[in-house]
Design a protein around this motif. Structure first.
Motif, PDB file in Angstrom:
ATOM      1  N   GLY A  28       0.794  -1.213   0.000  1.00 12.88           N
ATOM      2  CA  GLY A  28       0.000   0.000   0.000  1.00 12.88           C
ATOM      3  C   GLY A  28       0.825   1.260   0.000  1.00 12.88           C
ATOM      4  O   GLY A  28       0.390   2.298   0.473  1.00 12.88           O
ATOM      5  N   SER A  33      -0.553   5.506  -2.820  1.00 13.67           N
ATOM      6  CA  SER A  33      -1.872   5.784  -2.259  1.00 13.67           C
ATOM      7  C   SER A  33      -2.874   6.288  -3.285  1.00 13.67           C
ATOM      8  O   SER A  33      -4.051   5.992  -3.181  1.00 13.67           O
ATOM      9  CB  SER A  33      -1.744   6.795  -1.114  1.00 13.67           C
ATOM     10  OG  SER A  33      -1.088   7.951  -1.567  1.00 13.67           O
ATOM     11  N   THR A  34      -2.458   7.031  -4.288  1.00 14.79           N
ATOM     12  CA  THR A  34      -3.416   7.584  -5.237  1.00 14.79           C
ATOM     13  C   THR A  34      -3.579   6.655  -6.423  1.00 14.79           C
ATOM     14  O   THR A  34      -2.719   5.831  -6.717  1.00 14.79           O
ATOM     15  CB  THR A  34      -2.964   8.972  -5.736  1.00 14.79           C
ATOM     16  OG1 THR A  34      -1.780   8.805  -6.501  1.00 14.79           O
ATOM     17  CG2 THR A  34      -2.715   9.922  -4.582  1.00 14.79           C
TER      18      THR A  34
END
Length: 149
Positions: A57, A60-61
């Motif tokens: 992860g 994030s975008t």
């Protein structure tokens, strides 16, 4: 005793040189194969690193995820091409091994022919030596007269 000189020695030497050259080609082919395998391994590690980053992860975008996915797709294409390069390098190794094997057989055949010629020469020289010794012994002791008669 005269020295043995093989009339086809230059061919024997040539066959030895051809074998040596084939061995060098094989060595270069093996080195190139290892380079290609290392390159493939680096690409696969790079891809795994980016996949692990996605799973963790870190991006994030959505645009970051898209950029990472594009890069992973690029790496997959490079990996595919690198597999082809590894296969081609492996084929060069196989053909070089065959060439070395053929050159070794050829050199061995010519070396064996030289050895047989040297053996015949040595036998001929030993026979001539023995005849000379027998002749000297006969001259030294005079004619052999049979006691029968």
């Amino acid at each position: 005793m005269t020295e043995f000189r093989y009339a086809l020695q230059k061919i024997v030497d040539l066959k030895g040189n051809e074998k040596t050259q084939a061995e060098w080609q094989l060595s270069k082919a093996i080195f190139r194969l290892r380079e290609e395998q290392d390159s493939l391994s680096r690409l696969e590690s790079e891809k795994q690193k980016w996949l692990n980053g996605i799973c963790a992860g870190q991006s994030s975008t959505v645009s970051d995820l898209q950029a990472v996915q594009d890069y992973i797709s690029h790496l997959e294409r490079q990996i595919l091409h690198k597999h082809l390069d590894v296969n081609a390098a492996n084929q060069r190794v196989v053909s070089s091994q065959t060439l070395v094997s053929d050159k070794m057989k050829d050199e061995k055949a010519w070396s064996n022919a030289r050895e047989r010629a040297m053996q015949k020469f040595t036998e001929r020289m030993l026979k001539l030596e023995q005849e000379a010794i027998d002749e000297l012994a006969a001259m030294r002791h005079g004619p052999v007269i049979s006691g029968k008669g």
